[in-house]
Each structure stands twice: as structure tokens, then as C-alpha cells.
Design a protein around this motif. Sequence first.
Motif, PDB file in Angstrom:
ATOM      1  N   SER A 666      -4.569  -1.374 -31.434  1.00  0.00           N
ATOM      2  CA  SER A 666      -5.696  -1.791 -30.591  1.00  0.00           C
ATOM      3  C   SER A 666      -6.980  -1.032 -30.917  1.00  0.00           C
ATOM      4  CB  SER A 666      -5.346  -1.593 -29.110  1.00  0.00           C
ATOM      5  OG  SER A 666      -5.077  -0.228 -28.838  1.00  0.00           O
ATOM      6  N   THR A 667      -6.853   0.153 -31.541  1.00  0.00           N
ATOM      7  CA  THR A 667      -8.036   0.961 -31.824  1.00  0.00           C
ATOM      8  C   THR A 667      -8.804   0.524 -33.062  1.00  0.00           C
ATOM      9  OG1 THR A 667      -6.705   2.502 -33.117  1.00  0.00           O
ATOM     10  CG2 THR A 667      -7.009   3.016 -30.778  1.00  0.00           C
ATOM     11  N   GLY A 668      -8.246  -0.395 -33.837  1.00  0.00           N
ATOM     12  CA  GLY A 668      -8.912  -0.800 -35.070  1.00  0.00           C
ATOM     13  C   GLY A 668      -8.302  -0.168 -36.300  1.00  0.00           C
ATOM     14  N   ARG A 669      -7.374   0.772 -36.111  1.00  0.00           N
ATOM     15  CA  ARG A 669      -6.692   1.360 -37.262  1.00  0.00           C
ATOM     16  C   ARG A 669      -5.844   0.294 -37.950  1.00  0.00           C
ATOM     17  NH1 ARG A 669      -3.860   7.252 -37.375  1.00  0.00           N
ATOM     18  NH2 ARG A 669      -5.739   8.477 -37.695  1.00  0.00           N
ATOM     19  N   LEU A 670      -5.812   0.352 -39.262  1.00  0.00           N
ATOM     20  CA  LEU A 670      -4.953  -0.559 -40.002  1.00  0.00           C
ATOM     21  C   LEU A 670      -3.511  -0.076 -39.937  1.00  0.00           C
ATOM     22  CD1 LEU A 670      -7.047  -1.178 -43.255  1.00  0.00           C
ATOM     23  CD2 LEU A 670      -6.873  -2.659 -41.258  1.00  0.00           C
ATOM     24  N   ALA A 671      -2.596  -1.014 -39.924  1.00  0.00           N
ATOM     25  CA  ALA A 671      -1.179  -0.713 -40.108  1.00  0.00           C
ATOM     26  C   ALA A 671      -0.771  -1.313 -41.447  1.00  0.00           C
ATOM     27  CB  ALA A 671      -0.354  -1.301 -38.970  1.00  0.00           C
ATOM     28  N   SER A 672       0.362  -0.871 -41.973  1.00  0.00           N
ATOM     29  CA  SER A 672       0.844  -1.487 -43.213  1.00  0.00           C
ATOM     30  C   SER A 672       2.347  -1.687 -43.118  1.00  0.00           C
ATOM     31  CB  SER A 672       0.480  -0.637 -44.442  1.00  0.00           C
ATOM     32  OG  SER A 672       1.397   0.407 -44.660  1.00  0.00           O
ATOM     33  N   SER A 673       2.849  -2.653 -43.854  1.00  0.00           N
ATOM     34  CA  SER A 673       4.276  -2.954 -43.805  1.00  0.00           C
ATOM     35  C   SER A 673       4.756  -3.414 -45.176  1.00  0.00           C
ATOM     36  CB  SER A 673       4.563  -4.056 -42.773  1.00  0.00           C
ATOM     37  OG  SER A 673       3.955  -5.275 -43.143  1.00  0.00           O
ATOM     38  N   ASP A 674       6.058  -3.313 -45.363  1.00  0.00           N
ATOM     39  CA  ASP A 674       6.751  -3.818 -46.572  1.00  0.00           C
ATOM     40  C   ASP A 674       6.148  -3.345 -47.886  1.00  0.00           C
ATOM     41  OD1 ASP A 674       8.523  -5.335 -44.924  1.00  0.00           O
ATOM     42  OD2 ASP A 674       6.947  -6.820 -44.692  1.00  0.00           O
ATOM     43  N   PRO A 675       6.061  -2.027 -48.113  1.00  0.00           N
ATOM     44  CA  PRO A 675       6.498  -0.920 -47.256  1.00  0.00           C
ATOM     45  C   PRO A 675       5.337  -0.367 -46.437  1.00  0.00           C
ATOM     46  CG  PRO A 675       5.999  -0.078 -49.424  1.00  0.00           C
ATOM     47  CD  PRO A 675       5.740  -1.572 -49.495  1.00  0.00           C
ATOM     48  N   ASN A 676       5.707   0.433 -45.416  1.00  0.00           N
ATOM     49  CA  ASN A 676       4.693   1.112 -44.604  1.00  0.00           C
ATOM     50  C   ASN A 676       4.252   2.375 -45.331  1.00  0.00           C
ATOM     51  OD1 ASN A 676       3.131   2.425 -42.750  1.00  0.00           O
ATOM     52  ND2 ASN A 676       4.648   2.408 -41.112  1.00  0.00           N
ATOM     53  N   LEU A 677       3.013   2.381 -45.822  1.00  0.00           N
ATOM     54  CA  LEU A 677       2.489   3.544 -46.541  1.00  0.00           C
ATOM     55  C   LEU A 677       1.611   4.420 -45.645  1.00  0.00           C
ATOM     56  CD1 LEU A 677       1.608   1.937 -49.993  1.00  0.00           C
ATOM     57  CD2 LEU A 677       3.728   3.026 -49.251  1.00  0.00           C
ATOM     58  N   GLN A 678       1.465   4.040 -44.374  1.00  0.00           N
ATOM     59  CA  GLN A 678       0.626   4.824 -43.472  1.00  0.00           C
ATOM     60  C   GLN A 678       1.367   6.022 -42.889  1.00  0.00           C
ATOM     61  OE1 GLN A 678      -2.468   4.131 -43.235  1.00  0.00           O
ATOM     62  NE2 GLN A 678      -2.896   1.962 -43.163  1.00  0.00           N
ATOM     63  N   ASN A 679       2.695   6.021 -42.969  1.00  0.00           N
ATOM     64  CA  ASN A 679       3.473   7.067 -42.297  1.00  0.00           C
ATOM     65  C   ASN A 679       4.105   8.072 -43.245  1.00  0.00           C
ATOM     66  OD1 ASN A 679       2.883   6.089 -39.800  1.00  0.00           O
ATOM     67  ND2 ASN A 679       4.799   4.990 -39.508  1.00  0.00           N
ATOM     68  N   ILE A 680       3.679   8.112 -44.503  1.00  0.00           N
ATOM     69  CA  ILE A 680       4.217   9.122 -45.408  1.00  0.00           C
ATOM     70  C   ILE A 680       3.783  10.492 -44.885  1.00  0.00           C
ATOM     71  CG2 ILE A 680       4.183  10.050 -47.752  1.00  0.00           C
ATOM     72  CD1 ILE A 680       3.729   7.240 -48.776  1.00  0.00           C
ATOM     73  N   PRO A 681       4.715  11.376 -44.571  1.00  0.00           N
ATOM     74  CA  PRO A 681       4.350  12.658 -43.960  1.00  0.00           C
ATOM     75  C   PRO A 681       3.485  13.494 -44.899  1.00  0.00           C
ATOM     76  CG  PRO A 681       6.724  12.264 -43.828  1.00  0.00           C
ATOM     77  CD  PRO A 681       6.166  11.241 -44.770  1.00  0.00           C
ATOM     78  N   VAL A 682       2.554  14.247 -44.309  1.00  0.00           N
ATOM     79  CA  VAL A 682       1.689  15.112 -45.117  1.00  0.00           C
ATOM     80  C   VAL A 682       1.784  16.573 -44.685  1.00  0.00           C
ATOM     81  CG1 VAL A 682       0.030  13.308 -45.679  1.00  0.00           C
ATOM     82  CG2 VAL A 682      -0.266  14.619 -43.582  1.00  0.00           C
ATOM     83  N   ARG A 683       2.454  16.827 -43.572  1.00  0.00           N
ATOM     84  CA  ARG A 683       2.480  18.201 -43.068  1.00  0.00           C
ATOM     85  C   ARG A 683       3.494  19.079 -43.804  1.00  0.00           C
ATOM     86  NH1 ARG A 683       2.185  17.400 -36.464  1.00  0.00           N
ATOM     87  NH2 ARG A 683       0.136  16.413 -36.396  1.00  0.00           N
ATOM     88  N   THR A 684       4.530  18.473 -44.362  1.00  0.00           N
ATOM     89  CA  THR A 684       5.554  19.264 -45.042  1.00  0.00           C
ATOM     90  C   THR A 684       5.401  19.122 -46.554  1.00  0.00           C
ATOM     91  OG1 THR A 684       7.139  17.429 -45.087  1.00  0.00           O
ATOM     92  CG2 THR A 684       7.152  18.845 -43.130  1.00  0.00           C
ATOM     93  N   GLU A 685       5.869  20.143 -47.249  1.00  0.00           N
ATOM     94  CA  GLU A 685       5.802  20.108 -48.713  1.00  0.00           C
ATOM     95  C   GLU A 685       6.607  18.934 -49.259  1.00  0.00           C
ATOM     96  OE1 GLU A 685       7.311  22.721 -52.563  1.00  0.00           O
ATOM     97  OE2 GLU A 685       7.379  23.606 -50.561  1.00  0.00           O
ATOM     98  N   GLU A 686       7.786  18.685 -48.665  1.00  0.00           N
ATOM     99  CA  GLU A 686       8.631  17.584 -49.144  1.00  0.00           C
ATOM    100  C   GLU A 686       7.937  16.234 -48.934  1.00  0.00           C
ATOM    101  OE1 GLU A 686       9.619  19.941 -47.098  1.00  0.00           O
ATOM    102  OE2 GLU A 686      11.101  21.077 -48.264  1.00  0.00           O
ATOM    103  N   GLY A 687       7.274  16.084 -47.769  1.00  0.00           N
ATOM    104  CA  GLY A 687       6.571  14.840 -47.504  1.00  0.00           C
ATOM    105  C   GLY A 687       5.436  14.617 -48.477  1.00  0.00           C
ATOM    106  N   ARG A 688       4.717  15.691 -48.770  1.00  0.00           N
ATOM    107  CA  ARG A 688       3.608  15.573 -49.723  1.00  0.00           C
ATOM    108  C   ARG A 688       4.114  15.201 -51.116  1.00  0.00           C
ATOM    109  NH1 ARG A 688       1.686  19.956 -46.502  1.00  0.00           N
ATOM    110  NH2 ARG A 688       2.666  21.482 -47.863  1.00  0.00           N
TER     111      ARG A 688
END
Length: 930
Positions: A666-688
Motif C-alpha cells: 500500500s505504501t508504493g514499494r514494489l514487490a517481486s515474485s518468481d523469484p522474490n529478490l526483495q527479501n535477500i537478507p543483507v544483515r548477515t554475511e551469509e545473506g550478503r
Amino acid sequence: MAFGKGCHLHLIDGSAFIFRAYHALPPLTRKSDGLPIGAVAGFCNMLYKQVEDNKGDDAPTHVAVIFDHSGKTFRNDIYDKYKANRPPAPEDLRPQFPLTRDATRAFNIACIEIENFEADDIIATLARQAREAGGRCTIISSDKDLMQLVGGGVEMLDVIKNKRIDREGVEEKFGVGPERVVDVQALAGDSVDNIPGAPGIGIKTAALLINEYGDLESLLSRAEEIKQPKRRQSLVKNEELIRLSRQLVELDQNMELDFSLDTLELREPIAEDLMAFLAEMEFRTLTKRIADQMGVEAPLIADAPVAVEVGTPKAIPFDADAYEWVKDRTALEKWIAQIYGRGWVAVDTETTGLDEMLVDLVGISLCVEPGQACYIPLIHRAEAGEDLFASDALAEGQMPINEALEVLKPMLEDPSILKIGQNMKYDAKIFKRYGVSVAPIDDTMLMSYAQNAGLHNHGMDALSQRYLNHDPISIKSLLGTGKSAITFDKVPVADAVRYAAEDADITLRLWQFLKPQLHQKHVTTVYETLERPLVPVLAEMEMHGIKVDRDTLSRMSNAFAQKMAGLEAELYELAGHKFNVQSPAQVGAILFDEMGLEGGKKTKTGQWSTPADVLEDLATEHGFPGRVLDYRQLQKLKSTYTDALQEHIHPYTGRVHTSYIQSGASTGRLASSDPNLQNIPVRTEEGRRIREAFVAEEGKTLISLDYSQIELRILAHIAEIDALKQAFREGQDIHALTASEMFGVPIEGMDPMVRRQAKAINFGVIYGISGFGLARNLRIPRKEAQEFIDRYFERFPGIRAYMDKTVEFAKEHGFVQTLFGRKIHTPEINAKGPHAGFARRAAINAPIQGTAADVIRRAMIRMPAAIADLPVKMLLQVHDELIFEVDDSAVEEAITRARDVMEGAAMPAVKLDVPLTVDAGRGANWAEAH
């Protein structure tokens, strides 16, 4: 009650209930926020009926609902093509899967799913255990794959047909007894699950052969004796495939389960828990019915406010029989002439699936006036009739696809003709693959989104029901459901005309209704500057895709597996013994029974619950729960990214093509799917490290441009925090400044831990973080975290004033706004109870996050013109970051131009009191560039 003689176990096939509910009922959304809940409603009704109907002598003493765990199973290890051709779950069904688990627990029924195994294997194991314990078992399902389990006290029940399936029922279905079902299935195969079997042999022939030769092994050893040449050749040639198929269809009845049958004892629902769940879903009728049955008071479910609609759609009745089937060029050219006479046309495409990069175009529908619509079929197949192996001949009455596109292309590309669509980006990508660049466009989905973000969803069916009072023809009625579903090219053309032309008709009527309201609701600027022009930009990005290196993902997957093994050993040492790290019940037993930690809660089955928030709280006091969280994070990275991403690599381009959803948040942020690339973690070294697999083509470089602390800058502007504004203007370290202001320490030589605490508060405040949340993030005691937050507000009182002012505005108007005029509706802002806190935090955050989202949208819209003459492509948007692929020779110029666009994106519409700054990086892969 110990399970034994006289006990009766009911095993409910949860997935069957979900899909039955989804396909049988019309779409339904929660009024307060537009969440799809139709399948959940049907699931709850079926579950309640199952509980209520099972009284008397045949009532169950033990019961469980068994679900399929998402992801691969051991069968994929045996055969990597297993279920490979199954389409993804419908978009509006995906968010309902976890809610059906919540529903099961709310009814106080055991809810079971196990990673790497299908529900059928769990059912098979429990049925065997019940049989061996001397009890009975009824499997609530009609799934043919479970029929191999029938016999010896085990039967099936099809609740829809109210039909019991015993040994005779199995023989009626397969022509053999339950003990030979897997032999028949191994021969016949299953196209839905992609089980190969023996080509040319169906169920009837397979049963005939098994009955004649006794069993599969005897048949294969004597295959040369078979007189019919085709059968003989199929068996001899495909012996290995047949044996493989048997492995795939045979259920595992010997799984190691970490619970016993005794834990599945039937329990009455807890009224408070069940009422809370039903009220949260806003099931008014069902809540009242069950409350009356249980003798309790039904909770009050407030009606969500509905925006006052201006104007009324044209009240011309829908008549599917009046739509035209366009069969030749002459008929199509008449429609082209009508379109030029109007200056607009509603357009819709029908395809063989949902993946725009792979599907085929099946047909095109057009509409020029309400009730005046047509369908142009292109590649519908002739009906096969009784011959399942009929050719792929085309049905009669269709234009050659090249001829149809030749006639349509000039009109679809003509700047004087407006093309109207519902989710037009999908259709534009389909046409683009066939060499047609559709422009200009209008999109009814985005018109609704600009007006009603936060009130309801914006799918065509929902909009048609809400604004046209019309239920569209269901696609499920044409394609079927589940394993027997077909693709649209197999739909008879006459049926396709009614469905497809109606879609175009609905789209045009929605356009005529929604278009005038853009101005009346003061959101024309949002639609015209932030929504409509973004469509072609996103379509081009999605079609470019980004290269992903499969070998890198495989290496990471192995590395994560090794690290998980190390964490497992560490956890064993902390616990003092081995246990199943993936078992929440065993983890809970160690935390709360053995270690004696406080704060645990038990599930309805009496087992300890260990969700992330509980572990995050405990991690502030003990090392064990933190290590469990680390293990689960690695497990998620492995399954969701390093393993699953490989499946999304396009077979022809070698790249991953995500799909962006403009109306997803609802805020205007884009979502993505198949695959979802918006949720790749950035806080952990493994996620990065996941980003290392996203690579540039040879001779090219990936560049990343990322807004620096954009939401904090917007907060400083909106809340008029002078100290923060000055710091941003002077380029100071904002987190160090905050720490210095709060804790009275000098910026020079500051302890990194103190800065980290200030950073967590800076970002946490934007999202309305509580003392509990901050304690989890920093793994510090709650009291200390709350003291940090209190001190923050004392030092920056303008932030508290902004929050209070924003909440008051939302309560008065029912929405909040971004600096660019985007309205985000807040229907629950005046609600009572647990939703009130969430609605308040969402209202506070929405203008900040929404303004940041609008800024990067403006940058993306301007970017193609800015880089048009450079060898560079914009590939991805991930929140505040844009990723490009550029020839090595043009990296510096591309960074300069892209940065200029991004830093100036707010102007001239909004002049911020703080500068926007963009960090740029480059590299052979995304990790290097970020």
C-alpha cells in the motif's frame, strides 16, 4: 488416551481441503486490508463440518490435519523432474497457506507438516502405526495416491461425495486391490506429477497386465512373452523408467516421527483461541455460528470503512453469448475500424500459463464499448475426444497467429489509440515477445491502486464484484483444478470466447468507472507520474533479467550445509546431548524443560512453541536460542535462495527474470515474485554472499546505486528535526551523531557497539519499534532497550510530535499521504485491541516509506532517457537500490548519469530540506557492486 484397540484415527489431507475450498468458492478478501481469505473461509467451514459431523460410534478419538511442506522432497533427489511441470500456486492462494495452518491450530487440532516429505508419506506412516496398534484409521481424502494404504482397518472418505473408499472402491478405481495399486501406477505414470511410467500404457491396460502376471516384477521379467508388439516394446525399452516410477509412487510408511499417535488425541477447541482467529479473519457468519454452538459470545467484528464511490458504471447487462468469435482477417479489420472510430480499446491476452517469458499466446480479446467485445483465437487445439494421444492439430475457425498480429500491430503501436488493460504489464510483455510494442496504455489495476491502496486488492475479479456488481466467469470452470487442470489452448474455442471477451468487457467498464475518479479523488498526479509511466520501465527490466551463476549457488549451498553441520554440533554441546535441531518440539523441550528458561508457550498439542520472536527474546539471556536462530537462518537461505534460485534460471536466456508487482504494497514499494529478490537478507554475511551468484556477462560490469539512509533523511525533513537536517547537510555520520546526542559520548573514537545501538534505534523508530523489538535486534534486556528509546524521544522531541500528528490525521481522514500525494488508507486506525498498535505503527511509517518509494519510482521513470545512448541496462530494483549491467568501457559515465538522476529525483515536485546522496559500487557480481 493411549492409542490402541477401540481407537479411531482421522487423518485429514490438508492440501486437498485447501485446493477444494479455493476452487469451489468465489474469491473473498478481508474487508479491512484486502487480504485474500476465500480458501481459508472454505477450509474453516470444511474443518468445522468435519468436527461437528463426526459424532456417535464412528467418531474419531484421534485426529490430525496433514499438510505438504513447501519445497523439494526426497523424490526430487530420486528424479529431478518430479512434479517439474506443475504450475505455481495461484497468486491469491499463496498467502492463504500459512493461514490454514493457523486455522487448524485454532480448532485445537494437530497440525503436521515435515520438511522433505509429502503429506501422503506422513499419512502413510500414521495409518500403518494405527493399524499395527490395533486401531482404525480413516483418511479424509479422495487422492488416488493414498488408495494403496486401504485395507486392514484403513479406509478413505471423500467428504465432498460423502463416499467411503474401501477395498472394493480401490478395485473399482484401479482394477486391482490396494496392494497392487503402486504396480499399476508405475506402469501408467502420471503426467501431472511428471511420473514417466511406460509410454502408451494407461490405467486399464496396466491393471490388465498386473492381473495377468501377478505383480510388476513378474511382468517385467516376462515382458518378452507379451503378444502385443507396442506393449512389449514399451515395457522392455522402459524397464528402468518403470522401476523408477514405482519408487516415486510408493509412499514411505516408515518415516521417523518425533511425536506419537497419543499426541493426536481429539481435543475440544478453546473458545477464546478459536474466536480470536475467526474474528481476525473477519468471518462474521462462521464466527456467530460457532460461538452459538459453543455457548459463548461472538466477538464484535467492525466493518471496514468503504470509500464513497463517485459515479456509476454503465448498467448494460453482461451477455457472454453476444461476444464475437473473430475467425478471419475481414472480421478483424472491421474491429480495427471500430477502434479507430473510438480512439481507445480494451485489450487482453490469453496464454498457456503465467510465466510471461515462456508461455505461448493463445488468443487476444478486444472491447470498444460495454457489451461490444470479441475474441481472436490463435492456437486452440482440436478436441482429442477419446484418443488421449491425438495430434496437436489446431481447432477450426482461427486466424494464423502471424496474420492476426500483422493486422493488430499498427493499431497496438499507434500513439493515437489508447490501449486499456488490467495489469497491462503482463500483456505488454507477451506482445513484446511477438514483436509488438504496445503504447500508449492505461491500466485499471493501477487506477484502483492509486485511489484505494490499503482498502482492498486490485485484481480484476475483486474490482468487478465491487464496482460492477458482476461475478466474472471463473477461469477454473474452464481449466479445471488440481492434477486434471488443462492449459488455455486446450479450452474449446466457443467457451474461450465467452470467458476472454468478458475480461476485455469488464476491463473497459472498470476504466470508464475508475478514470474520472482519479481527478475526483485527487490522485491523478500519482497515477500519471508514478504508476502509468513505470509500467514499460518495469517490463523492460523484467525481460532483460539478470545472469545467475548456477555453480556459485551450488557451492554456496554446500557451504551452508557444512556451516549448519557445525552449528548442529555446537548446539549438541550446549544442550549436552544430540537432538533434532529441526524439531521445534525438541528445541522447546531443551529450552523450557531442561534449561528452565521462562517465556515459553505450548501449542494446542501440548508441545513447546519456538517461533522466531520467542527465540529472539531468549537470545538476550542465553546463547542456545541465538544459535538455533542462526541455524534456521542458514536453512532458509539454503532452501529459499541457493537451492530455489537455480530453478528460476531461464532455459534459453540463462538469466533470472523476476516479476515486479506495482500494487503489492500500500505504501508504493514494489514487490517481486518468481523469484522474490526483495527479501535477500543483507544483515548477515551469509545473506550478503547470496548476491555473489548474480553476475555480469563477459565484458560487462554490474553497478549498484543505493540511496544512503533515504528514509532517515525523509524523516528529518517531514518531522523537521533541525539537528538531523544539519547533520545530513554537513555529511556527518548520522548514527554516530545520534549516539553522541543520546549517550553524551564524543564522536571521535566512539565504541562501535554504541554506534550500532544508535543505528538500530534510528532505523527502528521509523517502523515504530518497541522496547521488545529493539531488545530482540540488539539482544539486550528489554528494560535497557526501552530506556534507549525513551532517551531518543527526549533528545529529538520533533519525532514524537510527528508521530502523534500523523496518527491524528489518519484517524480523522482514514488515510495518510506521501510528500508526492500518494494516499495510503488506514482502515484499522480506529480499531481496538491488538490491531490498533499495528495500524498506528503502519500509519506513522507509511508517509516515510511511501515517500522513499515514490522517489525511486521517479528515478526509474527518468532513467531510460538518461542512459539511452549508453551500453547499459537497468536490471533490478531492490527497495532503495538500482542495479545496472554496463559495458566495461562505459562504467564511469553510467554511474555519473544514474547518480545525477537518483539524487535529483524528488525535484521539482518536492524540495527536501536535506540532500539525497547515492552510494555507487561496481563489480563482476552484485556482492562486489553493493
